[in-house]
Write an enzyme that holds these catalytic residues in place. Structure first.
Site, PDB file in Angstrom:
ATOM      1  N   GLN A 160       6.810   3.437  -8.538  1.00 22.32           N
ATOM      2  CA  GLN A 160       7.397   2.806  -7.359  1.00 22.32           C
ATOM      3  C   GLN A 160       6.852   1.384  -7.200  1.00 22.32           C
ATOM      4  O   GLN A 160       5.649   1.196  -7.416  1.00 22.32           O
ATOM      5  CB  GLN A 160       7.062   3.603  -6.100  1.00 22.32           C
ATOM      6  N   PRO A 285      -4.092   2.350  -6.990  1.00 23.33           N
ATOM      7  CA  PRO A 285      -3.877   1.277  -6.008  1.00 23.33           C
ATOM      8  C   PRO A 285      -3.401   1.740  -4.632  1.00 23.33           C
ATOM      9  O   PRO A 285      -3.437   0.970  -3.685  1.00 23.33           O
ATOM     10  CB  PRO A 285      -2.810   0.409  -6.677  1.00 23.33           C
ATOM     11  N   GLY A 287      -2.937   4.966  -1.458  1.00 23.37           N
ATOM     12  CA  GLY A 287      -3.565   6.158  -0.898  1.00 23.37           C
ATOM     13  C   GLY A 287      -3.048   7.384  -1.626  1.00 23.37           C
ATOM     14  O   GLY A 287      -3.795   8.223  -2.112  1.00 23.37           O
ATOM     15  N   GLY A 288      -1.724   7.454  -1.699  1.00 28.50           N
ATOM     16  CA  GLY A 288      -1.111   8.565  -2.404  1.00 28.50           C
ATOM     17  C   GLY A 288       0.249   8.153  -2.901  1.00 28.50           C
ATOM     18  O   GLY A 288       0.816   7.163  -2.423  1.00 28.50           O
ATOM     19  N   MET A 289       0.752   8.837  -3.901  1.00 32.81           N
ATOM     20  CA  MET A 289       2.121   8.603  -4.358  1.00 32.81           C
ATOM     21  C   MET A 289       2.789   9.966  -4.442  1.00 32.81           C
ATOM     22  O   MET A 289       2.301  10.880  -5.108  1.00 32.81           O
ATOM     23  CB  MET A 289       2.118   7.886  -5.710  1.00 32.81           C
ATOM     24  N   GLU A 290       3.937  10.044  -3.768  1.00 37.85           N
ATOM     25  CA  GLU A 290       4.589  11.335  -3.543  1.00 37.85           C
ATOM     26  C   GLU A 290       5.359  11.839  -4.755  1.00 37.85           C
ATOM     27  O   GLU A 290       6.487  12.311  -4.623  1.00 37.85           O
ATOM     28  CB  GLU A 290       5.512  11.220  -2.329  1.00 37.85           C
ATOM     29  N   HIS A 314       1.145  13.208   4.862  1.00 36.67           N
ATOM     30  CA  HIS A 314       2.122  12.142   4.603  1.00 36.67           C
ATOM     31  C   HIS A 314       2.840  12.376   3.273  1.00 36.67           C
ATOM     32  O   HIS A 314       4.071  12.389   3.214  1.00 36.67           O
ATOM     33  CB  HIS A 314       1.412  10.782   4.603  1.00 36.67           C
ATOM     34  N   GLU A 315       2.062  12.573   2.222  1.00 36.09           N
ATOM     35  CA  GLU A 315       2.687  12.748   0.891  1.00 36.09           C
ATOM     36  C   GLU A 315       3.524  14.019   0.848  1.00 36.09           C
ATOM     37  O   GLU A 315       4.591  14.053   0.242  1.00 36.09           O
ATOM     38  CB  GLU A 315       1.622  12.754  -0.210  1.00 36.09           C
ATOM     39  N   HIS A 318       6.893  13.569   2.367  1.00 32.62           N
ATOM     40  CA  HIS A 318       7.838  12.899   1.464  1.00 32.62           C
ATOM     41  C   HIS A 318       8.695  13.903   0.680  1.00 32.62           C
ATOM     42  O   HIS A 318       9.746  13.527   0.152  1.00 32.62           O
ATOM     43  CB  HIS A 318       7.099  12.010   0.467  1.00 32.62           C
ATOM     44  N   GLU A 337       9.842   5.731   4.498  1.00 24.31           N
ATOM     45  CA  GLU A 337       8.497   5.706   5.075  1.00 24.31           C
ATOM     46  C   GLU A 337       8.442   5.965   6.572  1.00 24.31           C
ATOM     47  O   GLU A 337       7.529   6.607   7.058  1.00 24.31           O
ATOM     48  CB  GLU A 337       7.807   4.379   4.730  1.00 24.31           C
ATOM     49  N   ASP A 394       8.251  -4.955  -3.745  1.00 23.89           N
ATOM     50  CA  ASP A 394       6.912  -4.642  -3.275  1.00 23.89           C
ATOM     51  C   ASP A 394       6.601  -5.388  -1.973  1.00 23.89           C
ATOM     52  O   ASP A 394       5.786  -4.942  -1.168  1.00 23.89           O
ATOM     53  CB  ASP A 394       5.911  -5.048  -4.358  1.00 23.89           C
ATOM     54  N   TYR A 402       6.787   1.666   7.712  1.00 28.37           N
ATOM     55  CA  TYR A 402       6.026   2.867   8.066  1.00 28.37           C
ATOM     56  C   TYR A 402       5.970   3.068   9.579  1.00 28.37           C
ATOM     57  O   TYR A 402       6.466   4.062  10.118  1.00 28.37           O
ATOM     58  CB  TYR A 402       4.593   2.762   7.539  1.00 28.37           C
ATOM     59  N   LYS A 577      -4.802  -1.292   0.027  1.00 28.77           N
ATOM     60  CA  LYS A 577      -4.928  -1.319   1.484  1.00 28.77           C
ATOM     61  C   LYS A 577      -6.326  -1.766   1.927  1.00 28.77           C
ATOM     62  O   LYS A 577      -6.474  -2.439   2.942  1.00 28.77           O
ATOM     63  CB  LYS A 577      -4.623   0.083   2.018  1.00 28.77           C
TER      64      LYS A 577
HETATM   65 ZN   LIG Z   1       4.792   7.117   2.128  1.00 32.13          ZN
END
Ligand SMILES: [Zn+2]
Length: 620
Positions: A160, A285, A287-290, A314-315, A318, A337, A394, A402, A577
């Site tokens: 992503q 890079p 927090g999380g990627m779903e 959160h993830e 998603h 988001e 990006d 969000y 972040k």
């Molecule tokens: Zn998200």
């Protein structure tokens, strides 16, 4: 494996003129053009991918074939893919692998190149032989030193928003969905996992096969290879991590099964069979990627007290908003988001109560205010519906999508009541399941299914003010938190001279500490800093959120005691972040800039391209 599959895209619906068309096709045709992809899905579109690749750690390359089943919708003589920094070797048609010609277009910095393959009107299968470049932006190759175990190398992907094209030639648009199978060859001592049905242990051949039965968009293509072990959490959930991390991760995320149950209670059955986590090395890079079935997650949420697990909520959320119902283009990113933040807070409320979710809302609001102030009150990038044409998508990845997205949905909930809003969102997820949708399509659905011509309600919901206007609409009420009110009491006492050690801080969670640290004055004396640090041990905190917030004060106030911890943090952690505000704070003074450049020179090899793109620009 549990759970029956519900594949909306496989159910045929008769159209008015009697033809049969899948609902997915119908959806694709009505979607706006994706300005971040060269693909022409209305002409020829991919439906299924068979990936057969070798992962070579010595050369830092992936090579092999991407074989697509396609629909040639218009009988055209070409199909267009996205590719960036890929070495395309050959293209073939059909099962008999008949060689065909291909052409690469002009190179654009972030879009890459179009890859046009010549096909025939009856072509069903296209195979592309290719190799990635060692600096492919989606791929991060970690040396053993950069892992927790220090013995084996590690690889992970981050596709992503439009980086999938840097490791697979692909129609790289969130409006296009496909199923996939993969065969991946890796060094024998390592395990490969993907956003698919996964193995739970290594085998002696180093060859792994994968199947993703549900159609997904390209940005959810994911692969990781490393010295990984698996530990079961619940019947449907588990964790992959390096052996050195697995115990801490299993403790931290022990409640993920409960989260899944809570999520299903709100928005219905989880549709991806398993939900597992992959804990990555700290250079990840985000927090999380779903990634579907297998969320990739930063180890910076391993706080030892389960206090940062809203990220997992959160993830997981998603799996409905984003993975099941997907933004059609990156201009519609808030659909992914905003819904996910809204749903994440609902899951946390379900598990830990409203007071807990309120804290998250207040912190989110603080971030949002900061972002709006940063961008400027009139900036069109603070609209929910974005216009990112000509820019790297990006840039749309901000708190606007969000948090403003979340507050818009909370505002609708307030206007119609929770029961009615939940029913509406359930209908929305069911109607658009396994499809991509745009802002316009969502708003049409909102008007027809919820507003239904009620003008008073339309005014309260205020689509224009939220979606197409900058900042926050007039009349917006900021969220409040009773638990934070107690933090503010303690803070005021400290400000009036009470020693830090005497404050009532018992049972504070990460969120309360974060609120407290964020409230601290811009300018503090070294004595004040030392007093706080002695009482609460901020500099040596094991909590990444606390550290990142504290370092902003230590930098502004030249609190040298924290310098070493700051450098250690920046050289270990790659989560953008945290990095961006810290480097920005350092960069604000000539002295700080010198320090920032010295640390960055050392730390940069440890950061993913997603982070270095931002930081190179910041530090020039
Ligand atoms: Zn998200």
């Amino acid at each position: 494996m549990a759970g029956a599959l519900q594949l909306a895209s496989c159910t045929s619906q008769p159209t008015s003129d009697g033809e049969t068309m899948t609902s997915e096709q119908t959806a694709t045709e009505k979607l706006p053009a994706d300005v971040h992809s060269y693909a022409q899905p209305a002409e020829a579109v991919t439906k299924h991918l068979d990936l057969d690749i070798d992962v070579n750690f010595d050369q830092k390359t992936i090579s092999g074939t991407a074989s697509y089943l396609i629909d040639n919708l218009t009988g055209t003589d070409k199909i267009v893919f996205d590719s960036r920094n890929l070495q395309i070797e050959n293209a073939y048609l059909g099962d008999n692998i008949e060689e065909t010609t291909f052409e690469l277009g002009e190179t654009n910095q972030f879009m890459g190149q179009s890859l046009t393959v010549k096909i025939k009107p009856d072509t069903k299968k296209v195979t592309i032989k290719y190799k990635t470049s060692p600096d492919a932006a989606a791929l991060q190759w970690l040396s053993p030193q950069q892992t927790a175990g220090k013995k084996h190398p590690f690889l992970f992907t981050q596709s992503q928003a439009i980086l999938a094209r840097t490791w697979i030639p692909i129609q790289d648009s969130p409006g296009i969905r496909f199923t996939y199978n993969a065969k991946v060859k890796v060094p024998k001592e390592l395990l490969a996992v993907m956003s698919a049905e996964n193995p739970v242990q290594k085998n002696s051949t180093g060859v792994y096969t994968f199947e993703m039965k549900q159609p997904i968009p390209s940005y959810l293509m994911a692969l990781s290879v490393g010295d990984l072990v698996f530990e079961k959490v619940g019947p449907q959930t588990g964790i992959y991590a390096e052996p050195a991390t697995i115990k801490a991760a299993a403790y931290e995320f022990a409640e993920m099964d409960k989260m899944l149950v809570a999520a299903e209670k709100i928005y219905g059955k989880y549709r991806w069979d398993r939900y597992d986590l992959l804990v990555l090395p700290p250079s990840f890079p985000f927090g999380g990627m779903e990634n579907p079935r297998l969320t990739f997650v930063t180890p910076t949420v391993l706080a030892k007290d389960r206090s940062l697990t809203s990220l997992i909520a959160h993830e997981l959320a998603h799996s409905w908003s984003g993975n099941l119902v997907t933004n059609a283009t990156w201009d519609d990113f808030w659909l992914n988001e905003g819904f996910t933040v809204y749903f994440e807070r609902r899951i946390m409320e379900e598990l830990y109560g409203k007071e807990y979710a309120d804290m998250l809302n207040v912190l989110g609001y603080q971030d949002l205010k900061h972002t709006i102030a940063d961008k400027g009150a009139d900036n069109a990038d603070t609209h929910l519906k974005l216009d990112l044409e000509g820019r790297d998508p990006d840039e749309g990845l901000t708190d606007i999508a969000y948090e403003k997205g979340n507050f818009f949905l909370q505002n609708i909930e307030k206007a119609v009541g929770r029961a009615r809003f939940d029913q509406f969102v359930n209908d929305y997820f069911n109607t658009f399941a396994f499809q991509s949708t745009s802002t316009d399509k969502f708003l049409d659905f909102l008007r027809s299914e919820l507003i239904k011509g009620d003008e008073e309600l339309a005014e309260k919901i205020n689509i224009e003010g939220w979606v197409y206007s900058p900042g926050l609409p007039e009349g917006f009420t900021a969220p409040a938190s009773s638990r934070f009110a107690k933090v503010e009491e303690a803070y005021n006492a400290w400000k009036s001279g009470k020693p830090a050690a005497q404050l009532t801080t018992k049972d504070w969670s990460s969120h309360e500490w974060l609120h407290f640290i964020r409230m601290l004055p811009e300018t503090m004396s070294l004595q004040q800093m030392a007093d706080l640090d002695k009482a609460f041990n901020f500099t040596n905190s094991g909590n990444s959120e606390v550290l990142a917030a504290w370092f902003l004060h230590s930098i502004k106030n030249n609190y040298a005691t924290a310098d070493k911890a700051l450098e250690t943090f920046l050289t270990n952690v790659g989560r953008r972040k945290f990095l961006v505000p810290i480097y920005k704070a350092l960069n604000a003074t000539p002295e700080g800039k010198k320090k920032a450049l010295a640390i960055y020179a050392k730390a940069r090899p440890n950061y993913h391209a997603v982070s270095t793109v931002t930081l190179d620009e910041l530090l020039k």
